[in-house]
Design a protein around this motif. Structure first.
Motif, PDB file in Angstrom:
ATOM      1  N   VAL A 157      -9.169  -3.480   9.088  1.00 41.05           N
ATOM      2  CA  VAL A 157      -7.678  -3.713   8.727  1.00 41.05           C
ATOM      3  C   VAL A 157      -7.811  -4.625   7.586  1.00 41.05           C
ATOM      4  O   VAL A 157      -8.379  -5.583   7.587  1.00 41.05           O
ATOM      5  CB  VAL A 157      -7.008  -4.220  10.001  1.00 41.05           C
ATOM      6  CG1 VAL A 157      -7.792  -5.755  10.294  1.00 41.05           C
ATOM      7  CG2 VAL A 157      -5.470  -4.402   9.746  1.00 41.05           C
ATOM      8  N   ALA A 158      -6.470  -4.551   6.750  1.00 43.64           N
ATOM      9  CA  ALA A 158      -6.349  -5.612   5.577  1.00 43.64           C
ATOM     10  C   ALA A 158      -5.023  -5.507   5.326  1.00 43.64           C
ATOM     11  O   ALA A 158      -4.228  -4.675   5.446  1.00 43.64           O
ATOM     12  CB  ALA A 158      -7.219  -5.092   4.380  1.00 43.64           C
ATOM     13  N   ASN A 159      -4.620  -6.497   4.316  1.00 41.19           N
ATOM     14  CA  ASN A 159      -3.118  -6.624   4.034  1.00 41.19           C
ATOM     15  C   ASN A 159      -3.091  -5.258   3.193  1.00 41.19           C
ATOM     16  O   ASN A 159      -3.976  -4.980   2.224  1.00 41.19           O
ATOM     17  CB  ASN A 159      -3.146  -8.020   2.949  1.00 41.19           C
ATOM     18  CG  ASN A 159      -2.838  -9.177   3.926  1.00 41.19           C
ATOM     19  OD1 ASN A 159      -3.556  -9.253   4.743  1.00 41.19           O
ATOM     20  ND2 ASN A 159      -2.140  -9.978   3.444  1.00 41.19           N
ATOM     21  N   ARG A 160      -2.017  -4.757   3.043  1.00 38.52           N
ATOM     22  CA  ARG A 160      -1.846  -3.466   2.237  1.00 38.52           C
ATOM     23  C   ARG A 160      -1.981  -3.604   0.683  1.00 38.52           C
ATOM     24  O   ARG A 160      -2.430  -2.725   0.100  1.00 38.52           O
ATOM     25  CB  ARG A 160      -0.303  -3.031   2.317  1.00 38.52           C
ATOM     26  CG  ARG A 160       0.104  -2.570   4.053  1.00 38.52           C
ATOM     27  CD  ARG A 160       1.292  -2.216   4.215  1.00 38.52           C
ATOM     28  NE  ARG A 160       1.977  -0.970   3.369  1.00 38.52           N
ATOM     29  CZ  ARG A 160       3.126  -0.582   3.187  1.00 38.52           C
ATOM     30  NH1 ARG A 160       4.089  -1.226   4.295  1.00 38.52           N
ATOM     31  NH2 ARG A 160       3.543   0.406   2.522  1.00 38.52           N
ATOM     32  N   HIS A 161      -1.730  -4.696   0.427  1.00 31.72           N
ATOM     33  CA  HIS A 161      -1.943  -4.872  -1.527  1.00 31.72           C
ATOM     34  C   HIS A 161      -3.227  -5.256  -1.781  1.00 31.72           C
ATOM     35  O   HIS A 161      -3.521  -5.125  -2.804  1.00 31.72           O
ATOM     36  CB  HIS A 161      -0.965  -6.089  -1.906  1.00 31.72           C
ATOM     37  CG  HIS A 161      -1.430  -7.633  -1.350  1.00 31.72           C
ATOM     38  ND1 HIS A 161      -1.353  -8.083  -0.127  1.00 31.72           N
ATOM     39  CD2 HIS A 161      -2.344  -8.264  -2.077  1.00 31.72           C
ATOM     40  CE1 HIS A 161      -2.026  -9.320   0.008  1.00 31.72           C
ATOM     41  NE2 HIS A 161      -2.547  -9.328  -1.229  1.00 31.72           N
TER      42      HIS A 161
END
Length: 347
Positions: A311-315
């Motif tokens: 999981v990660a920030n979309r950007h």
């Protein structure tokens, strides 16, 4: 001696020594100095910095200090010193507890020297040290503020109050134990919660949790996937790893590793890996290179056909390394500014 190249420009570290370099504050002739939350860099290696003892619980910083042949330990130092250097964190309760620790480790006629970036709470940190230990002197440079006690006048009541501000405590209705200063210390991080929501129930065999923090992801893996036989938790911050041990007490399938994941994993042929990798270093700027190193370490450690759930920030630009190191990748979910990715190592 050849000094190691530093990965980051570290203004707070450099300005911390500005008072000493300019002669405003002398280095102790005897007794040495204690550096709490120490980080390596050229200021530590200047001539005359004798008797320096470093304390650091964050594995990448610990390793860097050790590679530079500086005296460093992760366990709390108990001796008192005529000079105690501090790089306070942004989280205020943790910073106040660190100030209380610093004055306790300082000799009666000693000096506590601290530095913070202006946008990381320098003015507040200066005010807090003055409240605790009396008048302070101040210099500014590189958008940082270095401040130090001119004579310890400790408020003992305040020191006792602040000493335990970062102590472990129950969170989330008593379900977990955490402490100030850790990532998402007092709540379930929404990115991790999104990842948990999309973990398949058919996870099985031996897995790893990269950047395990205080153990939330690991507890959910065990709760949701009964066929998991073992889970290795890798975490760089020893203070967080200790709490993961607490939160997974009595779970014989869990193994704990104080480790810099970016340097690779010692084990191979994992069946699955889960991760919510960090993307900041000392400041607030994004550091996608950290997440890319996590992904590379995962790819190297998985067996053919093994799965990474990330999981990660979309950007954050992780797609290129995912595509390069894995056979197939797919996005399982996007919500709240985050993305959950499943990547399968090619056979």
């Amino acid at each position: 001696m050849t000094l190691p190249a530093t990965r980051d420009h570290d203004p707070a570290l450099e300005v911390l020594f500005h008072a000493i370099d300019t002669g405003a504050l002398p280095w102790p002739r005897t007794g040495g100095a204690l550096f709490l939350r120490a980080r390596d860099g050229w200021p530590l290696h200047a001539a005359g910095r004798t008797g320096l003892v470093c304390e650091q619980t964050f594995k990448p910083a610990f390793d860097a200090l050790q590679r530079s042949q500086l005296m460093v330990q992760a366990d709390p130092v108990t001796d008192r010193f005529p000079l105690v250097l501090v790089l306070p964190p942004r989280q205020r309760d943790e910073a106040r507890a660190l100030f209380a620790r610093a004055v306790s480790q300082c000799t009666d006629d000693g000096v506590v020297l601290a530095c913070m970036q202006n946008d990381e709470g320098a003015k507040t940190g200066q005010s807090d040290l003055a409240k605790l230990a009396g008048p302070v002197s101040v210099l500014s440079k590189q958008h940082c503020r270095v401040f130090w006690t001119t004579a310890l006048a400790i408020d003992e009541t305040l020191r006792a109050e602040w000493r335990d501000l970062d102590a472990p405590r129950a969170i989330v209705d008593g379900r977990y134990t955490s402490r100030p200063g850790l990532f998402a210390w007092d709540r379930i991080d929404p990115a991790s919660a999104l990842l948990v929501k999309h973990l398949p129930a058919d996870l099985a065999g031996r897995g790893a949790d990269l950047g395990a923090g205080w153990g939330y992801l690991a507890t959910e893996v065990f709760a949701r996937a009964p066929k998991v036989t073992a889970l290795d938790l890798y975490e760089a911050e020893a203070r967080a790893l200790d709490l993961a041990r607490t939160n997974l007490a009595g779970e014989p399938r869990a193994t704990f590793h104080w480790s810099d994941v970016g340097e690779g994993l010692p084990r191979r042929n994992y069946d699955f890996i889960v991760s919510n990798p960090p993307f900041h270093a000392h400041g607030r700027a994004d550091r996608p290179d950290i997440g890319r190193r996590f992904i590379t370490a995962a790819a190297d450690a998985l067996r053919p056909g093994g799965r990474l759930f990330l999981v990660a920030n979309r950007h954050l630009p992780y797609e290129s390394v995912l595509d390069a190191r894995f056979g197939t990748t797919r996005t399982l979910a996007q919500a709240g500014g985050f993305k959950v990715v499943e990547a399968v190592r090619g056979k």
